[in-house]
Design a protein around this motif. Structure first.
Motif, short mmCIF file in Angstrom:
data_model
loop_
_atom_site.label_atom_id
_atom_site.label_comp_id
_atom_site.label_asym_id
_atom_site.label_seq_id
_atom_site.Cartn_x
_atom_site.Cartn_y
_atom_site.Cartn_z
N SER A 95 -26.82 -18.34 4.08
CA SER A 95 -27.34 -19.69 3.89
C SER A 95 -28.58 -20.00 4.71
O SER A 95 -29.38 -20.86 4.35
N ALA A 96 -28.77 -19.31 5.83
CA ALA A 96 -29.92 -19.61 6.69
C ALA A 96 -31.21 -18.97 6.19
O ALA A 96 -32.28 -19.28 6.71
N GLN A 97 -31.13 -18.10 5.19
CA GLN A 97 -32.29 -17.30 4.85
C GLN A 97 -33.15 -17.77 3.67
O GLN A 97 -34.32 -17.41 3.61
N PRO A 98 -32.65 -18.56 2.71
CA PRO A 98 -33.51 -18.93 1.58
C PRO A 98 -34.84 -19.56 1.99
O PRO A 98 -35.88 -19.28 1.38
N GLY A 99 -34.85 -20.40 3.02
CA GLY A 99 -36.11 -20.98 3.47
C GLY A 99 -37.08 -19.94 3.97
O GLY A 99 -38.29 -20.00 3.69
N ALA A 100 -36.56 -18.96 4.70
CA ALA A 100 -37.42 -17.88 5.18
C ALA A 100 -37.95 -17.06 4.02
O ALA A 100 -39.11 -16.61 4.04
N ILE A 101 -37.12 -16.85 3.00
CA ILE A 101 -37.56 -16.09 1.84
C ILE A 101 -38.65 -16.85 1.09
O ILE A 101 -39.64 -16.26 0.64
N ALA A 102 -38.51 -18.16 0.96
CA ALA A 102 -39.54 -18.96 0.30
C ALA A 102 -40.88 -18.80 1.02
O ALA A 102 -41.94 -18.68 0.38
N GLU A 103 -40.84 -18.77 2.35
CA GLU A 103 -42.07 -18.59 3.11
C GLU A 103 -42.60 -17.16 2.97
O GLU A 103 -43.81 -16.94 2.94
N ALA A 104 -41.68 -16.18 2.86
CA ALA A 104 -42.13 -14.80 2.63
C ALA A 104 -42.81 -14.67 1.28
O ALA A 104 -43.77 -13.89 1.13
N MET A 105 -42.35 -15.44 0.27
CA MET A 105 -43.02 -15.43 -1.03
C MET A 105 -44.45 -15.96 -0.90
O MET A 105 -45.39 -15.44 -1.52
N ALA A 106 -44.62 -17.00 -0.08
CA ALA A 106 -45.96 -17.54 0.14
C ALA A 106 -46.84 -16.53 0.87
O ALA A 106 -48.03 -16.38 0.54
N ASP A 107 -46.27 -15.82 1.83
CA ASP A 107 -47.04 -14.86 2.61
C ASP A 107 -47.55 -13.72 1.74
O ASP A 107 -48.72 -13.31 1.84
N ILE A 108 -46.69 -13.17 0.87
CA ILE A 108 -47.14 -12.05 0.03
C ILE A 108 -48.13 -12.54 -1.02
O ILE A 108 -49.06 -11.82 -1.38
N ALA A 109 -47.96 -13.78 -1.49
CA ALA A 109 -48.94 -14.33 -2.43
C ALA A 109 -50.30 -14.47 -1.77
O ALA A 109 -51.33 -14.10 -2.36
N ARG A 110 -50.35 -14.98 -0.56
CA ARG A 110 -51.62 -15.12 0.15
C ARG A 110 -52.25 -13.76 0.38
O ARG A 110 -53.48 -13.60 0.26
N ARG A 111 -51.43 -12.78 0.72
CA ARG A 111 -51.95 -11.42 0.96
C ARG A 111 -52.53 -10.82 -0.32
O ARG A 111 -53.61 -10.23 -0.31
N LEU A 112 -51.83 -11.00 -1.42
CA LEU A 112 -52.30 -10.49 -2.70
C LEU A 112 -53.57 -11.22 -3.14
O LEU A 112 -54.55 -10.61 -3.58
N HIS A 113 -53.56 -12.53 -3.00
CA HIS A 113 -54.68 -13.35 -3.45
C HIS A 113 -55.93 -13.16 -2.59
O HIS A 113 -57.02 -13.55 -3.00
N ALA A 114 -55.75 -12.57 -1.41
CA ALA A 114 -56.89 -12.32 -0.52
C ALA A 114 -57.61 -11.01 -0.84
O ALA A 114 -58.67 -10.74 -0.25
N LEU A 115 -57.08 -10.21 -1.74
CA LEU A 115 -57.74 -8.95 -2.09
C LEU A 115 -59.10 -9.25 -2.73
O LEU A 115 -59.26 -10.23 -3.46
N PRO A 116 -60.10 -8.40 -2.50
CA PRO A 116 -61.42 -8.61 -3.10
C PRO A 116 -61.34 -8.57 -4.63
O PRO A 116 -60.85 -7.59 -5.20
N THR A 117 -61.81 -9.59 -5.27
CA THR A 117 -61.75 -9.62 -6.74
C THR A 117 -62.69 -8.60 -7.36
O THR A 117 -62.43 -8.11 -8.46
N ALA A 118 -63.77 -8.28 -6.66
CA ALA A 118 -64.75 -7.33 -7.22
C ALA A 118 -64.16 -5.95 -7.44
O ALA A 118 -64.64 -5.19 -8.28
N GLY A 119 -63.10 -5.62 -6.71
CA GLY A 119 -62.51 -4.30 -6.84
C GLY A 119 -61.35 -4.22 -7.80
O GLY A 119 -60.76 -3.15 -7.98
N CYS A 120 -60.99 -5.34 -8.44
CA CYS A 120 -59.83 -5.34 -9.34
C CYS A 120 -60.27 -5.07 -10.78
O CYS A 120 -61.05 -5.84 -11.34
N PRO A 121 -59.77 -4.00 -11.39
CA PRO A 121 -60.21 -3.66 -12.75
C PRO A 121 -59.40 -4.32 -13.87
O PRO A 121 -59.64 -4.04 -15.05
N PHE A 122 -58.47 -5.19 -13.52
CA PHE A 122 -57.57 -5.76 -14.51
C PHE A 122 -57.88 -7.24 -14.72
O PHE A 122 -57.91 -8.02 -13.77
N ASP A 123 -58.10 -7.63 -15.97
CA ASP A 123 -58.55 -8.98 -16.28
C ASP A 123 -57.45 -9.78 -16.97
O ASP A 123 -57.01 -9.44 -18.07
N GLN A 124 -57.01 -10.85 -16.33
CA GLN A 124 -56.02 -11.75 -16.90
C GLN A 124 -56.58 -13.18 -16.96
O GLN A 124 -55.80 -14.14 -17.02
#
Length: 264
Positions: free
Chosen positions: A101-130
């Motif tokens: 029960s103590a962990q869902p909040g931490a997991i929600a924040e971990a989801m935000a952390d990995i999203a920020r890390r992914l979204h910080a990648l240089p767009t110029a180097g990504c070959p996939f267009d969505q």
């Protein structure tokens, strides 16, 4: 479809969780060989799913090169009518599992952390267009091919026709895109987390990864956190997710990208 002979010493266990359309198996071995996962699709009856496995393999390899935790591609091959993607299992547990029960909040924040890390990648180097110029055309093609599951729409669109979905998609299209590298199907079942609940150990089902508005990811993860199917999470976790990421939880793009997801 039969299993690949070169992996016959493994025990093939069907995995029924997920909506990729592919047949998924966990490959276990009683020796010290690593656990594997296999996805397969028929090129004659599931050509879009088979092509998706090829696309996913390319994205997994690219993600690993960027330092983002993703499954190692062991093999991508065609065998008879089938396309097969074999990957090495990642550590961690699905964020969609039941956690203390103590962990869902931490997991929600971990989801935000990995999203920020992914979204910080240089767009110029990504070959996939969505981006929308391409993805709306794909949505129209999927609608025309009868690939939209009208029995699995969000509650707010229950009973809608494909024509209604398309009309609303065009009417609600945002005027601009804040383009970053997005997962594309960013929801709790597609993220693995360490036992501490605070560290993401891997991203799964990355076949829709590519350049897109950051809200394409934020919309789907916040919906996943609020879904009754993931009953251990709730509105407080959605707020923690947006606060940790640093985004507006009321942005109108959230509704649009959830609508776009109805086509997949």
């Amino acid at each position: 479809m039969t299993s690949l002979p070169q992996y016959s010493r493994y025990t093939w266990i069907p995995v029924t969780i997920g909506k990729s359309g592919a047949q998924v198996y966990r490959l276990d071995d009683d020796t010290r060989r690593p656990r594997l996962y296999a996805k397969s699709a028929s090129r004659s009856t599931q050509p879009d799913v088979a092509e998706g496995l090829t696309q996913e393999a390319a994205r997994l390899t690219w993600l690993a090169d960027q330092g983002i935790p993703a499954a190692e591609v062991v093999e991508l091959r065609s065998d008879g009518d089938g396309t097969w993607l074999i990957t090495r299992a990642l550590p961690g547990r699905s964020a969609a599992e039941i956690w203390p029960s103590a962990q869902p909040g931490a997991i929600a924040e971990a989801m935000a952390d990995i999203a920020r890390r992914l979204h910080a990648l240089p767009t110029a180097g990504c070959p996939f267009d969505q981006r929308l110029s391409r993805i709306i055309l794909e949505a129209e093609q999927r609608a025309a091919a009868g690939l939209v599951d009208l029995e699995d729409l969000d509650d707010v669109r229950a009973g809608w026709t494909v024509e209604q979905l398309l009309r609303e998609l065009h009417a609600a299209r945002p005027q601009y895109e804040d383009v970053v590298v997005c997962h594309g199907d960013f929801c709790l079942p597609n993220v693995l987390v360490a036992d501490d609940g605070a560290t993401v150990t891997g991203l799964l089902d990355v076949g829709r990864l590519g350049l897109a508005d950051r809200y394409a990811d934020l919309a789907l993860m916040s919906r996943s956190l609020a879904s009754p199917m993931n009953e251990q999470y709730g509105d407080d976790d959605v707020r923690r997710f947006f606060a940790r990421y640093g985004a507006d939880a009321t942005d109108e793009r959230i509704a649009f990208y959830r609508l776009l997801d109805e086509f997949y």
